[in-house]
Design a protein around this motif. Structure first.
Motif, short mmCIF file in Angstrom:
data_model
loop_
_atom_site.label_atom_id
_atom_site.label_comp_id
_atom_site.label_asym_id
_atom_site.label_seq_id
_atom_site.Cartn_x
_atom_site.Cartn_y
_atom_site.Cartn_z
N TYR A 86 3.99 -2.40 7.75
CA TYR A 86 5.20 -2.68 7.70
C TYR A 86 5.79 -0.96 6.62
CZ TYR A 86 3.94 -5.90 11.02
OH TYR A 86 3.76 -6.67 12.06
N ASP A 87 6.67 -0.70 7.26
CA ASP A 87 8.06 0.63 6.08
C ASP A 87 8.47 -0.56 5.45
OD1 ASP A 87 9.59 0.24 8.49
OD2 ASP A 87 9.18 2.65 8.64
N GLU A 88 9.54 0.05 4.31
CA GLU A 88 10.50 -0.30 3.91
C GLU A 88 11.97 -0.34 4.76
OE1 GLU A 88 11.78 -1.35 0.12
OE2 GLU A 88 10.00 -0.05 0.96
N SER A 89 11.54 0.08 5.62
CA SER A 89 12.64 -1.03 6.91
C SER A 89 12.31 -2.43 6.89
CB SER A 89 13.19 0.60 7.83
OG SER A 89 12.20 0.51 8.87
N VAL A 90 11.58 -2.36 8.02
CA VAL A 90 11.58 -3.66 8.12
C VAL A 90 11.13 -4.19 7.15
CG1 VAL A 90 8.94 -4.82 9.37
CG2 VAL A 90 9.26 -2.00 9.47
N LEU A 91 10.45 -4.48 6.32
CA LEU A 91 11.00 -5.32 4.71
C LEU A 91 12.59 -5.53 4.90
CD1 LEU A 91 10.26 -6.84 2.44
CD2 LEU A 91 10.92 -4.20 0.96
N ILE A 110 1.13 -1.47 -0.14
CA ILE A 110 -0.50 -0.20 -0.39
C ILE A 110 0.75 1.29 -0.08
CG2 ILE A 110 -1.67 1.41 1.29
CD1 ILE A 110 -2.97 -1.49 2.55
N LYS A 111 0.48 2.55 -0.97
CA LYS A 111 1.49 3.23 -0.89
C LYS A 111 0.96 4.69 -0.13
CE LYS A 111 3.09 3.14 -4.87
NZ LYS A 111 4.09 3.18 -6.46
N THR A 150 8.26 -2.87 14.87
CA THR A 150 6.70 -2.18 15.58
C THR A 150 6.47 -2.06 13.94
OG1 THR A 150 8.04 -0.02 15.66
CG2 THR A 150 6.87 -1.61 17.23
N HIS A 151 5.16 -2.45 13.54
CA HIS A 151 3.84 -1.66 12.62
C HIS A 151 4.16 -0.33 12.70
CE1 HIS A 151 1.18 -1.81 15.75
NE2 HIS A 151 0.35 -0.78 14.70
N SER A 152 3.82 0.21 11.78
CA SER A 152 4.39 2.01 11.00
C SER A 152 2.67 2.38 11.52
CB SER A 152 4.20 2.29 9.09
OG SER A 152 5.27 1.91 9.49
N THR A 153 1.79 1.36 10.70
CA THR A 153 -0.07 1.54 11.14
C THR A 153 -0.72 0.56 10.68
OG1 THR A 153 0.12 1.44 8.68
CG2 THR A 153 0.76 4.09 9.93
N LEU A 182 3.77 1.12 1.69
CA LEU A 182 3.78 -0.20 3.49
C LEU A 182 3.42 -1.12 2.79
CD1 LEU A 182 1.82 2.66 5.14
CD2 LEU A 182 4.29 1.50 5.81
N TYR A 183 3.99 -2.77 3.59
CA TYR A 183 3.20 -4.24 3.53
C TYR A 183 3.14 -4.77 4.58
CZ TYR A 183 7.48 -3.35 0.16
OH TYR A 183 7.78 -2.61 -0.80
N SER A 184 2.66 -5.11 4.41
CA SER A 184 1.55 -6.20 5.15
C SER A 184 1.99 -7.50 5.03
CB SER A 184 0.46 -6.67 5.18
OG SER A 184 0.11 -7.96 3.55
#
Length: 162
Positions: A48-53, A2-3, A37-40, A10-12
């Motif tokens: 989750y954002d790119e850094s989590v990925l 999701i953008k 942690t999740h972003s939203t 953002l990624y699930s």
């Protein structure tokens, strides 16, 4: 994926799992272990954002490497076990062969001892008969010597009452 309005992606957990080629539960476990942690949150889905990925991807690749080295070490352990089994079988054969040779040696030694006894028996018989005849001669000589010396050897009281 999701953008957001700011252009951030953002990624699930499902999206991350699809990118890594693994299951959603593996991604969940990695995120939990790393303490990410999740972003939203969109309804019940955590994004989750790119850094989590990137963090999950890096950890997942490390796990694959470790698992690959474990598989390689397991394979080398299996080869080592097979080699040790072969060595053990060879040593068992050597022990069996040495036991057989020892048994043969003992049998040969026993037969040689019996042959030596058989050869010594006639010699001992002649030696024994010679010894017996010498002993008999010695006894008769002693008896005759006693007979001749006995009258001279009287007890003190016999000499008095003579």
């Amino acid at each position: 994926m999701i953008k957001t309005s700011e252009g951030e992606k953002l990624y699930s957990q499902k999206d991350i799992a699809d990118r890594l080629g693994t299951s959603k539960s593996t991604v969940y476990r990695i995120i939990k272990e790393l303490g990410l942690t999740h972003s939203t949150k969109q309804s019940q889905t955590m994004l989750y954002d790119e850094s989590v990925l990137k963090s999950v991807k890096k950890d997942f690749e490390n796990r694959k490497l470790v698992q690959g080295s474990v598989n390689e070490s397991a394979k080398s352990n299996d080869e080592l076990i097979a080699q040790l089994k072969d060595d053990l079988q060879h040593e068992r054969e050597n022990v069996a062969n040495l036991t057989r040779l020892l048994d043969q040696s003992q049998q040969l030694q026993l037969s040689l001892q019996q042959q030596i006894k058989a050869l010594k028996a006639p010699q001992e018989a002649t030696t024994t008969s010679e010894n017996n005849s010498k002993a008999n001669d010695d006894e008769t000589t002693k008896d005759t010597e006693k007979a001749t010396t006995e009258p001279d050897k009287l007890k003190w009281w016999q000499k008095i009452f003579r």
